[in-house]
Design an enzyme around this catalytic site. Structure first.
Site, PDB file in Angstrom:
ATOM      1  CB  CYS A  49      -0.928   0.093   1.204  1.00  0.00           C
ATOM      2  SG  CYS A  49      -2.091  -1.245   1.306  1.00  0.00           S
TER       3      CYS A  49
ATOM      4  NE  ARG B 206       4.548   1.959  -0.087  1.00  0.00           N
ATOM      5  CZ  ARG B 206       5.499   1.693   0.799  1.00  0.00           C
ATOM      6  NH1 ARG B 206       6.757   1.841   0.450  1.00  0.00           N
ATOM      7  NH2 ARG B 206       5.197   1.300   2.006  1.00  0.00           N
TER       8      ARG B 206
ATOM      9  CD1 TRP C 284       0.440  -6.159  -2.854  1.00  0.00           C
ATOM     10  CD2 TRP C 284       0.239  -6.674  -0.676  1.00  0.00           C
ATOM     11  NE1 TRP C 284       0.923  -7.424  -2.660  1.00  0.00           N
ATOM     12  CE2 TRP C 284       0.811  -7.770  -1.351  1.00  0.00           C
ATOM     13  CE3 TRP C 284       0.006  -6.781   0.691  1.00  0.00           C
ATOM     14  CZ2 TRP C 284       1.173  -8.943  -0.689  1.00  0.00           C
ATOM     15  CZ3 TRP C 284       0.365  -7.948   1.347  1.00  0.00           C
ATOM     16  CH2 TRP C 284       0.945  -9.009   0.651  1.00  0.00           C
TER      17      TRP C 284
ATOM     18  CG  ASN D 128       1.604   1.052   4.256  1.00  0.00           C
ATOM     19  OD1 ASN D 128       2.714   1.536   4.331  1.00  0.00           O
ATOM     20  ND2 ASN D 128       1.425  -0.220   4.045  1.00  0.00           N
ATOM     21  N   GLY D 129      -0.572  -0.904   6.255  1.00  0.00           N
ATOM     22  CA  GLY D 129      -0.165  -1.737   7.389  1.00  0.00           C
ATOM     23  C   GLY D 129      -1.327  -2.575   7.886  1.00  0.00           C
TER      24      GLY D 129
ATOM     25  CD  GLU E 284      18.381 -11.488  -7.589  1.00  0.00           C
ATOM     26  OE1 GLU E 284      17.927 -12.043  -6.570  1.00  0.00           O
ATOM     27  OE2 GLU E 284      17.915 -10.431  -8.054  1.00  0.00           O
TER      28      GLU E 284
ATOM     29  CE  LYS F  53      14.935 -10.040  -9.740  1.00  0.00           C
ATOM     30  NZ  LYS F  53      15.421  -9.517  -8.583  1.00  0.00           N
TER      31      LYS F  53
ATOM     32  CD  GLU G 229      11.293 -10.792  -7.873  1.00  0.00           C
ATOM     33  OE1 GLU G 229      11.135 -10.158  -6.849  1.00  0.00           O
ATOM     34  OE2 GLU G 229      12.272 -10.596  -8.646  1.00  0.00           O
TER      35      GLU G 229
ATOM     36  CG  HIS H 198      22.617 -34.807  -3.179  1.00  0.00           C
ATOM     37  ND1 HIS H 198      23.031 -36.086  -2.886  1.00  0.00           N
ATOM     38  CD2 HIS H 198      23.747 -34.061  -3.235  1.00  0.00           C
ATOM     39  CE1 HIS H 198      24.347 -36.107  -2.754  1.00  0.00           C
ATOM     40  NE2 HIS H 198      24.805 -34.886  -2.971  1.00  0.00           N
TER      41      HIS H 198
ATOM     42  CE  LYS I 222      12.246  -1.409  -5.626  1.00  0.00           C
ATOM     43  NZ  LYS I 222      12.855  -2.645  -6.101  1.00  0.00           N
TER      44      LYS I 222
HETATM   45  C1  G6P Z   1      10.212  -7.465  -1.874  1.00  0.00           C
HETATM   46  C2  G6P Z   1      10.655  -7.036  -3.255  1.00  0.00           C
HETATM   47  C3  G6P Z   1      11.991  -7.683  -3.607  1.00  0.00           C
HETATM   48  C4  G6P Z   1      13.021  -7.356  -2.533  1.00  0.00           C
HETATM   49  C5  G6P Z   1      12.530  -7.767  -1.137  1.00  0.00           C
HETATM   50  C6  G6P Z   1      13.435  -7.227  -0.041  1.00  0.00           C
HETATM   51  O1  G6P Z   1       9.875  -8.807  -1.881  1.00  0.00           O
HETATM   52  O2  G6P Z   1       9.680  -7.397  -4.226  1.00  0.00           O
HETATM   53  O3  G6P Z   1      12.464  -7.183  -4.858  1.00  0.00           O
HETATM   54  O4  G6P Z   1      14.220  -8.020  -2.807  1.00  0.00           O
HETATM   55  O5  G6P Z   1      11.236  -7.213  -0.900  1.00  0.00           O
HETATM   56  O6  G6P Z   1      13.371  -5.833  -0.059  1.00  0.00           O
HETATM   57  P1  G6P Z   1      14.428  -4.866   0.619  1.00  0.00           P
HETATM   58  O7  G6P Z   1      13.887  -3.490   0.402  1.00  0.00           O
HETATM   59  O8  G6P Z   1      14.470  -5.237   2.065  1.00  0.00           O
HETATM   60  O9  G6P Z   1      15.741  -5.097  -0.050  1.00  0.00           O
END
Ligand code: G6P
Length: 592
Positions: A2, A27, A74, A100-101, A465, A469, A472, A488, A587
């Protein structure tokens, strides 16, 4: 999780709110809404879907209000629908709230309010805030908020306004981010800085438990007991251009291409002494790295480098796991909390808990003034500029630059090692020069349902990573795994239909990884090799190959991650997906 915004000034509030909301959309994007004080009454407009739906429905309405609040959601409590969208109002419709929260005790509060005859319209936890403030309101909004806040449990940030005092917005921060923007004859509130960058760079980040009374010409901040607090205004170095797409189709693509600069700027921090620490890293018994998501993968790489050069035990944990595990912590521990946003709830609370138990906490953040920045003993900043795409890219490689610098800071060869680091931006540009080739390759694999990413030693976090990506943003199931562990378990998945991305630079485990590739080929798996250009052996074993410049073993992750980011990007874009705002993600995750 949010985004909220508030504006009081002389300009049409709706324009400021919508511009801010578009910047906050990363957000959350289930629904959006605004509330304005129009002709002495609260006017609310909300819509399911993205901000553009809200803009469409506001189109043609003459909105002159110069005060308002807005929200992009969100969903946590209550499905995404118009009734559950914010702003929420009290029964009189004269008090409006964006939040938000999570209000954890909202059920209990709701029952109490219902017993008083108050009717609820939505299934949200937020609505209790509007009704509580209404209950306590006796002509002074700030006073009503002061009486409401002690009733609320959970973590939250909210903004509230009333048509009965159409010149003030009250904002509260408790666990979720809220910053004040200072303008001339106008002031702002927002969940984060980029939302108000077009209007001001003068910011006051609020701390938990602070309440702000925002008016056109004044900003007064109080603690929950009502004591005035004097806070410094910081000038953020980010400019508005860095928060624009700049001709790229998506923020994510722009941010991938910004990596040479982001890493270059971060490395310059060493020259300008940004990363000097007032203590000796080697004086600690152990280094514990805590992070979530992509930042966790950066932490994993940091642990390899720090173990090698500092020769002290280094552990890495997901912050969400650390919080509820009984990890012994003492004042002999150094905790490095890594977070792009500096607001991730799990990372923040883990760092605070380690600090309480005596550890020294360094945070590594990209957002100056963020909660983690303020709550840790020392902060190191990545100089990546604002990152808007939900999937982290340039902040990841910038985090790596800081972690590598810390790792080699005690090496007798540190000058030579840092010299090698400074060659990176140029080599990263070279990899980016292959973008068109990677795009072609990505389109070949865009219809796959599963993918495996394998790497060993420093390429293992890159496999994680790369897979993150892809899942996601393209929603293709992808798994990152240590190449040596394939036998394994994941080997059972391998057949003609399973593409396997193998990251195999010529490093200490190169030959071992070649053996793992043999194991895949024997089972008719499809190998996409990612290694040094001209590596004829790897090219010969791969159905498709991505080449990168040869580089010193330590630094290959800075280069190998770029093709994987691009690969995921081009697949998601080809599939017509919303690259910058993938479904269900946010994010900044400010809930546990
Ligand atoms: C969310 C974002 C990710 C990010 C993670 C940690 O899940 O979508 O892209 O890596 O949070 O965020 P931070 O701000 O703590 O690096």
């Amino acid at each position: 999780m949010c985004g909220i915004i508030g504006y009081v000034g002389k300009n049409p509030a709706v324009l400021v709110l919508l511009e801010g909301l578009e910047r906050l959309e990363y957000r959350g994007y289930d629904s959006a809404g605004v509330a304005l004080v129009e002709n002495g009454h609260i006017f609310v407009e909300k819509k399911v879907g993205k901000i553009r739906e809200l803009i469409r429905s506001l189109w043609g309405k003459p909105l002159k209000a110069t005060i308002g609040i807005g929200h992009t959601r969100w969903a946590t409590h209550g499905e995404p629908c118009e009734i559950n969208a914010h702003p929420h109002t009290d029964m009189s419709g004269e008090i409006a709230v964006v939040h938000n929260g999570i209000i954890e005790n909202y059920r209990e509060l709701k029952e109490k309010l219902q017993a008083k005859g108050i009717e609820f319209k939505s299934q949200t936890d937020t609505e209790v805030i509007a009704h509580l403030i209404s209950l306590y309101y006796e002509g002074d909004l700030l006073e009503a908020v002061m009486k409401t806040v002690p009733q609320l449990r959970g973590s939250y940030a909210f903004c509230v306004m009333t048509s009965r005092e159409p010149h003030r917005i009250v904002g509260v921060r408790y666990g979720n981010p809220l910053v004040v923007g200072i303008g001339e004859d106008e002031n702002f509130l927002a969940s984060d800085i980029p939302a108000i960058l077009p209007f001001t760079r003068h910011i006051i980040p609020l701390s938990d438990g602070e309440i702000v009374d925002l008016r056109i010409d004044s900003v007064d901040i109080y603690d929950t007991e009502g004591n005035r607090i004097v806070k410094d205004v910081i000038s953020v170095p980010w400019d508005i251009i860095s928060a624009e797409k700049g001709g790229f189709k998506h923020f994510m693509l722009k941010e991938i291409f910004e990596q040479p600069k982001a890493v270059g700027d971060t490395i310059k921090g060493y020259i300008s002494r940004d990363y000097l620490l007032p203590f000796d890293l080697k004086s600690f018994r152990r280094i514990l790295i805590l992070a979530c998501g992509t930042s966790y993968h950066a932490g994993l790489l940091g642990s390899y480098w720090m173990g090698k050069y500092l020769q002290i035990p280094v552990e890495v944990m997901y912050a969400s796991e650390f919080r509820y595990a009984d990890v012994p912590i003492s004042d002999k521990d150094l905790v490095i909390a890594i977070s792009q946003s500096g607001e991730t709830a799990d990372t923040r609370y883990s760092a605070l808990s380690a600090k309480e138990r005596g550890a020294t906490v360094i945070s590594l953040v990209n957002v100056m003034g963020s909660a983690l920045d303020r709550e840790s003993d020392y902060t190191l900043y990545t100089h990546a500029g604002p990152e808007i795409g939900v999937a982290a890219t340039k902040t990841f490689t910038s985090q790596l630059a800081v972690l590598y610098g810390l790792a080699v800071s005690h090496s007798p060869k540190k000058d030579q090692l840092m010299e090698r680091l400074s060659a990176l931006p140029h080599l990263m540009e070279e990899v980016l020069g292959e973008a068109e080739l990677i795009k072609k390759l990505a389109l070949k694999y865009a219809n796959k349902k599963n993918m495996l990413y394998l790497g060993r030693y420093l390429s293992y976090p890159i496999a994680l990573e790369g897979a993150l990506k892809l899942k996601e943003i393209s929603y293709i199931h992808a798994e990152g795994y240590p190449a040596g562990e394939m036998k394994h378990g994941p080997i059972a998945l391998i057949d003609e239909s399973m593409p396997v991305m193998v990251i195999a630079p010529k490093d200490r485990v190169y030959e071992k990884v070649l053996s793992n590739i043999e194991e895949i080929l024997t089972r008719r798996g499809t190998v996409i090799g990612l290694g040094f250009k001209e590596d004829k052996t790897l090219i010969g074993m791969s159905k498709d190959f991505i080449g990168m410049p040869e580089i010193f073993e330590d630094l290959s992750p800075f280069l190998s991650i770029i093709p994987l980011q691009l690969f995921a990007y081009y697949i998601a874009d080809h599939l017509g997906l919303d690259v910058d705002q993938p479904r269900n993600l946010a994010k900044t995750v400010t809930v546990e």
